[in-house]
Design a protein around this motif. Structure first.
Motif, PDB file in Angstrom:
ATOM      1  N   SER A  42       0.828  -1.204   0.000  1.00 34.18           N
ATOM      2  CA  SER A  42       0.000   0.000   0.000  1.00 34.18           C
ATOM      3  C   SER A  42       0.866   1.260   0.000  1.00 34.18           C
ATOM      4  CB  SER A  42      -0.930   0.007   1.213  1.00 34.18           C
ATOM      5  OG  SER A  42      -0.185   0.178   2.395  1.00 34.18           O
ATOM      6  N   HIS A  43       2.139   1.087   0.285  1.00 41.01           N
ATOM      7  CA  HIS A  43       3.036   2.245   0.265  1.00 41.01           C
ATOM      8  C   HIS A  43       3.408   2.646  -1.151  1.00 41.01           C
ATOM      9  CE1 HIS A  43       4.380   0.791   4.477  1.00 41.01           C
ATOM     10  NE2 HIS A  43       3.470   1.716   4.588  1.00 41.01           N
ATOM     11  N   GLY A  44       3.288   1.720  -2.061  1.00 43.32           N
ATOM     12  CA  GLY A  44       3.680   1.989  -3.430  1.00 43.32           C
ATOM     13  C   GLY A  44       4.242   0.736  -4.058  1.00 43.32           C
ATOM     14  N   ASP A  45       4.791   0.887  -5.261  1.00 45.70           N
ATOM     15  CA  ASP A  45       5.359  -0.263  -5.951  1.00 45.70           C
ATOM     16  C   ASP A  45       6.844  -0.414  -5.655  1.00 45.70           C
ATOM     17  OD1 ASP A  45       2.946  -0.936  -7.329  1.00 45.70           O
ATOM     18  OD2 ASP A  45       3.306   0.789  -8.627  1.00 45.70           O
ATOM     19  N   ILE A  46       7.499   0.713  -5.508  1.00 48.78           N
ATOM     20  CA  ILE A  46       8.946   0.711  -5.355  1.00 48.78           C
ATOM     21  C   ILE A  46       9.315   1.751  -4.305  1.00 48.78           C
ATOM     22  CG2 ILE A  46      11.124   1.208  -6.544  1.00 48.78           C
ATOM     23  CD1 ILE A  46       9.777   0.220  -9.126  1.00 48.78           C
ATOM     24  N   HIS A  81       2.696   8.474  -9.414  1.00 49.48           N
ATOM     25  CA  HIS A  81       2.928   9.505  -8.408  1.00 49.48           C
ATOM     26  C   HIS A  81       3.998   9.049  -7.427  1.00 49.48           C
ATOM     27  CE1 HIS A  81       0.837   7.232  -5.290  1.00 49.48           C
ATOM     28  NE2 HIS A  81      -0.127   7.009  -6.164  1.00 49.48           N
ATOM     29  N   THR A  82       4.525   9.990  -6.685  1.00 48.22           N
ATOM     30  CA  THR A  82       5.495   9.670  -5.646  1.00 48.22           C
ATOM     31  C   THR A  82       4.954  10.164  -4.312  1.00 48.22           C
ATOM     32  OG1 THR A  82       6.606  11.765  -6.034  1.00 48.22           O
ATOM     33  CG2 THR A  82       7.490   9.842  -7.161  1.00 48.22           C
ATOM     34  N   THR A  83       5.370   9.491  -3.248  1.00 53.25           N
ATOM     35  CA  THR A  83       5.014   9.991  -1.920  1.00 53.25           C
ATOM     36  C   THR A  83       6.251   9.912  -1.031  1.00 53.25           C
ATOM     37  OG1 THR A  83       4.308   7.768  -1.311  1.00 53.25           O
ATOM     38  CG2 THR A  83       2.582   9.308  -1.969  1.00 53.25           C
ATOM     39  N   VAL A  84       6.276  10.795  -0.071  1.00 50.53           N
ATOM     40  CA  VAL A  84       7.342  10.751   0.920  1.00 50.53           C
ATOM     41  C   VAL A  84       6.694  10.290   2.216  1.00 50.53           C
ATOM     42  CG1 VAL A  84       9.035  12.085   2.199  1.00 50.53           C
ATOM     43  CG2 VAL A  84       8.599  12.586  -0.216  1.00 50.53           C
ATOM     44  N   ALA A  85       7.271   9.278   2.841  1.00 51.91           N
ATOM     45  CA  ALA A  85       6.597   8.684   4.000  1.00 51.91           C
ATOM     46  C   ALA A  85       7.585   8.326   5.093  1.00 51.91           C
ATOM     47  CB  ALA A  85       5.838   7.433   3.562  1.00 51.91           C
ATOM     48  N   GLY A  86       7.047   8.124   6.272  1.00 44.60           N
ATOM     49  CA  GLY A  86       7.851   7.698   7.408  1.00 44.60           C
ATOM     50  C   GLY A  86       9.031   8.625   7.622  1.00 44.60           C
ATOM     51  N   ASN A  91       8.529   6.848  -2.075  1.00 44.37           N
ATOM     52  CA  ASN A  91       7.756   5.755  -2.653  1.00 44.37           C
ATOM     53  C   ASN A  91       7.262   6.106  -4.036  1.00 44.37           C
ATOM     54  OD1 ASN A  91       7.975   4.184  -0.310  1.00 44.37           O
ATOM     55  ND2 ASN A  91       6.223   5.212   0.617  1.00 44.37           N
ATOM     56  N   PHE A  92       7.355   5.150  -4.936  1.00 46.94           N
ATOM     57  CA  PHE A  92       6.901   5.351  -6.311  1.00 46.94           C
ATOM     58  C   PHE A  92       5.711   4.449  -6.595  1.00 46.94           C
ATOM     59  CE2 PHE A  92      10.493   7.764  -8.010  1.00 46.94           C
ATOM     60  CZ  PHE A  92      11.471   7.527  -7.056  1.00 46.94           C
ATOM     61  N   ARG A  93       4.700   5.034  -7.211  1.00 48.38           N
ATOM     62  CA  ARG A  93       3.629   4.214  -7.778  1.00 48.38           C
ATOM     63  C   ARG A  93       3.819   4.319  -9.281  1.00 48.38           C
ATOM     64  NH1 ARG A  93       0.922   0.252  -5.717  1.00 48.38           N
ATOM     65  NH2 ARG A  93       0.125   1.421  -3.923  1.00 48.38           N
ATOM     66  N   MET A  94       4.069   3.179  -9.912  1.00 47.10           N
ATOM     67  CA  MET A  94       4.364   3.215 -11.340  1.00 47.10           C
ATOM     68  C   MET A  94       3.066   3.220 -12.139  1.00 47.10           C
ATOM     69  SD  MET A  94       7.524   3.373 -10.844  1.00 47.10           S
ATOM     70  CE  MET A  94       8.216   3.405 -12.512  1.00 47.10           C
ATOM     71  N   SER A  95       3.139   3.776 -13.339  1.00 52.10           N
ATOM     72  CA  SER A  95       1.943   3.896 -14.174  1.00 52.10           C
ATOM     73  C   SER A  95       1.592   2.557 -14.809  1.00 52.10           C
ATOM     74  CB  SER A  95       2.186   4.931 -15.262  1.00 52.10           C
ATOM     75  OG  SER A  95       3.140   4.431 -16.179  1.00 52.10           O
ATOM     76  N   ALA A  96       0.339   2.444 -15.215  1.00 56.34           N
ATOM     77  CA  ALA A  96      -0.102   1.228 -15.898  1.00 56.34           C
ATOM     78  C   ALA A  96       0.742   0.990 -17.141  1.00 56.34           C
ATOM     79  CB  ALA A  96      -1.584   1.335 -16.250  1.00 56.34           C
ATOM     80  N   GLY A  97       1.062   2.073 -17.844  1.00 54.83           N
ATOM     81  CA  GLY A  97       1.858   1.946 -19.067  1.00 54.83           C
ATOM     82  C   GLY A  97       3.221   1.307 -18.808  1.00 54.83           C
TER      83      GLY A  97
END
Length: 586
Positions: A42-46, A81-86, A91-97
């Motif tokens: 849930s944090h992202g993909d990478i 999108h990217t998020t900064v956490a903790g 964290n990176f969420r990669m696109s469907a493409g």
RNA sequence: GGCCCCAUAGCUCAGUUGGAUAGAGCGCAGGAUUCCUAAUCCUGAGGCCGAUGGUUCAAAUCCAUCUGGGGUCACCA
């Protein structure tokens, strides 16, 4: 493509382009940056620790630095999108493409997806099993055989040039005992009554046919030969027969060695090989004549203080010096081991792995010492100790006594529980952990064995393919066609998660190889199978997510591409573990 | 006594090599099949990561000591 390496490169580029990095006086070390799957998806993909690692040298707050690095990915179509956490994770969420492009690549590569150049073609020797050729393989050899074989498969897949090797201990006194035992069987085959097998000889029935073969070939001639001549012949035949048997046993476990190295060859021609090895050690200043201190703790009753030719292994990391020549002038087993290592070294291996049972733990330091002394530190030698396997039957420990011949053979285990079950069970545990192996559990409740879970996932993939052809008879499910699909229709979270799981495979191969831990492959396969089963079951609640949709041929083909990719990775991983990838399980 | 391996949920074990709220299977409690194989999936309860100190932004993970379990010790092979 290894998506983690891909992103790592992009992150490093982004970091180097930062103004604050360019102008920084501090030394920036990018080696400690990790790019990996986050613990929680849930944090992202990478996820990357880049900001936390660089915050201190740059004198910045990690989260603020992470934000700066994230800026570089703002317009990147591959990054949703990217998020900064903790504390400062990026964290990176990669696109469907991005995932769809990866899927094309996996489909094109098929079972070669994940193959890497991590080993850069370096020659590695994996020595395993090496059971004494005095009888059939017993169950105790099982774990080392499977772990060694799977490790070799893994390293080979990761780009090493691997040889699987078996060291035949065919030179010692146990071979004399074997020959005497066979001689008795020979006389028995000639009609002599031999009575009870004397204590100290091998009583097993497996020697009966060896004696019979000798009787058929030589008749009475062997018995009338001088003993030395006779024993040479019997030894040759006995060893050959035992090795044939062992090779058969190993084959039943799907283990095949590339090289069988005979210890006897080291003793041949007046022990040239061993003498050369000792001369070499002597030349390098590692040999002296002297006495060993008595063992600490309780002194053995037959302890004798005597002078021997010793290897000063304490100079190269060992706890105690080791004897090379016995007081009667003959060579120790260890001396042959030095010569054997030297032989391997001259064959050009840059890395040597010994897979041994935990009961050989005391041997590790002297082997490492040999490697240092003989190769001058050029060869990396690692010993993989497999902890012992405890056998149970329905919760009750299985007792074995070797003397009465009442031990469980490897073949019996394979026949009772099945080759794939045995192999996977042996790999479904870190080799440094002891292993409880319960026959009842592995056979009666077969679903307790994770190999079925993984194999079922593979079978299920093919079941979907079969179903697709049934529903849409002219659909093309060839690998080439599936790889050429437009995967734009794969946008569901659950589908992308499955691709993300496949994306971990190349990274896993490298990590497992680096750590020399084949069990990681087995655990990954279980995870991947679980991801597939989960996704499959989503099709129950949400029919639009089913792989096969007769009203949308385009989407069905794209999803079959995903199924094909999953099946390919499962098959690839299963082949590393040395187990089958069945097309159906009924 | 020396050396090696191990200690994580009731049980069996993972833990991406120092990262976020420590995970899975079994077992337990509940639920999902007119449906691409229910050999499957979903939800819940369950933890002082053997103990104590140390290293740092951060320790189940690295270091030291201790406790408990397994292996091993010498011209065997």
């Amino acid at each position: 493509m290894n998506v983690f390496k891909d992103l790592e490169a992009r992150i490093k580029t982004a970091v180097e382009a930062l103004e604050i990095v360019k102008t920084s006086e501090a030394s920036i070390n990018l080696d400690r940056i990790t790019v990996e799957p986050p613990r929680d998806s849930s944090h992202g993909d990478i996820a990357s620790n880049v900001a936390m690692v660089l915050a201190k040298p740059l004198g910045m707050n990690p989260r603020a630095l992470a934000d700066m690095i994230a800026e570089a990915f703002a317009g990147d179509p591959d990054v949703l999108h990217t998020t900064v956490a903790g504390p400062g994770f990026l964290n990176f969420r990669m696109s469907a493409g991005y995932w769809q492009r990866l899927l094309v690549e996996i489909c094109e590569a098929g079972t070669d997806y994940g193959r890497s150049d991590f080993g850069a073609g370096r020659k590695v020797n994996v020595e395993f099993v090496s059971a004494n050729p005095t009888g059939p393989m017993h169950v105790g050899h099982c774990r080392g055989a499977v772990v060694g074989d799977a490790l070799a498969n893994l390293l080979s897949f990761a780009g090493y040039a691997v040889d699987k090797e078996y060291y035949i201990n065919d030179a010692g006194s146990q071979i004399d005992v074997l020959a005497s035992s066979v001689y008795l069987r020979y006389r028995e085959a000639l009609g002599e009554s031999i009575g009870e097998i004397p204590a100290g000889l091998y009583p097993g029935d497996y020697l009966v046919p060896v004696g019979q073969a000798l009787a058929a070939e030589y008749g009475q001639r062997l018995a009338s030969m001088p003993e030395a001549e006779r024993m040479e012949i019997i030894k040759d035949r006995a060893i050959a027969a035992m090795m044939d048997m062992i090779r058969d046993d190993l084959k039943a476990l799907n283990v095949v060695h590339d090289v069988f190295f005979s210890e006897r060859t080291l003793h041949a021609d007046g022990a040239t090989a061993i003498r050369r090895a000792i001369n070499d050690l002597t030349y390098k200043g590692h040999v002296y004549k002297g006495k060993l201190p008595p063992p600490k703790g309780q002194l053995p009753e037959d302890w004798e203080d005597r002078e021997q030719t010793l290897f000063r292994s304490t100079d190269v990391g060992d706890d105690i010096d080791r004897p090379l020549i016995k007081s009667d002038g003959s060579y120790t087993y260890f001396a042959a081991d030095v010569a054997y290592f030297r032989d391997k070294f001259e064959r050009g291996y840059s890395e040597m792995i010994y897979v041994l049972g935990a009961d050989h733990g005391g041997y590790v330091k002297r082997l490492e010492a040999v490697a240092r002394a003989v190769s001058g530190g050029q060869t990396k030698l690692t010993v993989l100790l497999c902890q012992l396997v405890k056998l149970y039957r329905g919760g009750e420990p299985v007792r074995m006594s070797k003397r009465s011949g009442d031990f469980i053979t490897l073949r019996e285990v394979v026949e009772e529980v099945g080759r794939d079950s045995v192999r996977f069970m042996m790999l479904y545990r870190k080799s440094s952990e002891p292993l409880d192996f319960d026959f009842a559990k592995v056979t009666e409740q077969s679903k307790d064995n994770p190999v079925f879970y993984v194999q079922y996932a593979h079978a299920r993939c093919h079941s979907v393919m079969r179903q697709a052809v049934e529903v849409i008879p002219d659909i093309d499910i060839s690998a080439e066609t599936l790889a050429a699909q437009d995967f734009a229709g794969l946008t569901d979270e659950s589908e992308l998660a499955l691709i993300a799981k496949l994306a971990e495979y190349p990274r896993l191969i490298d990590a497992a190889s680096a750590a020399q831990e084949p069990h990681k492959v087995a655990f990954y396969l279980y995870d991947l199978a679980s991801a597939l089963h989960t996704h499959w079951n989503r099709g129950r609640d949400t029919p639009e997510l089913r792989f096969v949709n007769d009203k949308n041929r385009q989407l069905t083909s794209a999803r079959l591409g995903l199924v094909y990719a999953v099946a390919s990775v499962l098959k690839s991983g299963l082949s590393i573990t040395g187990t089958d990838a069945p097309l159906e399980m009924r």
